[in-house]
Design an enzyme around this catalytic site. Structure first.
Site, PDB file in Angstrom:
ATOM      1  N   GLU A 111      11.515  -0.624  -1.167  1.00 29.93           N
ATOM      2  CA  GLU A 111      11.241  -2.237  -1.873  1.00 29.93           C
ATOM      3  C   GLU A 111      12.291  -3.243  -1.105  1.00 29.93           C
ATOM      4  O   GLU A 111      12.095  -4.227  -1.234  1.00 29.93           O
ATOM      5  CB  GLU A 111      11.107  -2.049  -3.396  1.00 29.93           C
ATOM      6  CG  GLU A 111       9.884  -1.246  -3.858  1.00 29.93           C
ATOM      7  CD  GLU A 111      10.097  -1.161  -5.424  1.00 29.93           C
ATOM      8  OE1 GLU A 111       9.287  -1.668  -6.148  1.00 29.93           O
ATOM      9  OE2 GLU A 111      11.035  -0.243  -5.857  1.00 29.93           O
ATOM     10  N   GLU A 131       7.526   6.943  -6.949  1.00 25.09           N
ATOM     11  CA  GLU A 131       7.747   6.450  -8.247  1.00 25.09           C
ATOM     12  C   GLU A 131       6.937   7.208  -9.302  1.00 25.09           C
ATOM     13  O   GLU A 131       7.393   7.577 -10.340  1.00 25.09           O
ATOM     14  CB  GLU A 131       7.969   5.025  -8.653  1.00 25.09           C
ATOM     15  CG  GLU A 131       9.165   4.480  -8.191  1.00 25.09           C
ATOM     16  CD  GLU A 131       9.169   3.918  -6.723  1.00 25.09           C
ATOM     17  OE1 GLU A 131      10.106   3.292  -6.411  1.00 25.09           O
ATOM     18  OE2 GLU A 131       8.253   4.416  -6.050  1.00 25.09           O
TER      19      GLU A 131
END
Length: 261
Positions: A111, A131
């Site tokens: 990210e 995640e």
């Protein structure tokens, strides 16, 4: 700054190295420090381009520090100015950032790279958003930025299964700009940074501002919007000294001297 961040200024280029053994994972404290660095970069008129990389040759960043998580740091903790990793939620940064991805970019590390304007990666780099396998979601930009690059089927596979994507595949999909050897990575990132320095700073700022504000608009509406006078940089660049200097330097067969005004 800190033991976890090494800063080097090369003229108008700032190099930031994340150094947190063993995987350059980021806890809230480090994220705060990174936010301060990126905000200082934004506000320093002498700096034009930033390069963010990781120490070593294995990890760019493994993302959120799961050791800190196990010790009680919450997924929605305050990660400081700029959001996670200091960059993912800075939306008024009108200077370019290059992610020099030297290895694994997982979770928040991926990210962080996606929040940069350019990604140059080593051929051993790989990218993943695991995640969901940890009971959380990539909400620091992964699930928001990746769908703007990849088709839905590929995004779904990456965010729901945590599938890894190698450097060459990332290049084919347009996630990264360049794939080079580990030995060439930083020199290549610096070369790109210098190319950006050679462009007019006001023009770069105007381009980033236009991208940021019109990306979801129809083209016709975008034309009207950028010409309405509401933008900060676009009207300025049209009547700037640099807008005179560029054509003049071209006519005189010399390099332009940008003043940023």
């Amino acid at each position: 700054m800190s033991e976890s961040l090494h800063l080097t200024r090369n003229g108008s280029i700032l190099e930031i190295t994340l150094d947190r053994p063993k995987a350059n994972a980021i806890d809230a404290k480090t994220s705060f420090e990174m936010g301060e660095v990126f905000l200082n970069f934004r506000d320093d008129p002498q700096l034009r381009v930033a390069i963010i990389t990781g120490a070593g040759e294995k990890f760019f960043s493994a993302g959120w520090d799961l050791k800190a998580a196990a010790e009680g740091e919450a997924p929605d903790a305050d990660f400081g100015p700029g959001g996670f990793a200091g960059l993912t939620e800075i939306f008024n940064l009108d200077k370019p950032v290059i992610a020099a991805v030297n290895g694994y970019a997982f979770g928040g590390g991926f990210e962080l790279a996606l929040a940069a304007d350019f990604i140059v990666c080593a051929d051993n780099a790989s990218f993943a958003l695991p995640e969901a396998k940890l009971g959380i979601v990539p909400d620091s930009g992964g699930v928001l930025r990746l769908p703007k690059i990849l088709p839905p089927a590929i995004v779904n596979e990456m965010v729901m299964t945590g599938r890894r994507m190698g450097a060459e595949e990332a290049l084919r999909w347009g996630i990264v700009n360049r794939v080079v050897s580990q030995a060439e990575l930083m020199d290549n990132a610096r070369e790109l940074a210098q190319q950006l320095v050679n462009s007019a700073p006001l023009a770069i700022a105007a381009l980033k501002e236009i991208y940021r504000t019109t990306s979801e608009m129809p083209v016709e509406e975008s034309y009207s919007y950028i010409r309405s006078g509401v933008l900060k940089h676009y009207p300025s660049v049209l009547h700037s000294e640099d807008a005179i200097e560029g054509p003049l330097a071209f006519a005189e067969k010399r390099d332009p001297v940008w003043k940023g005004r």
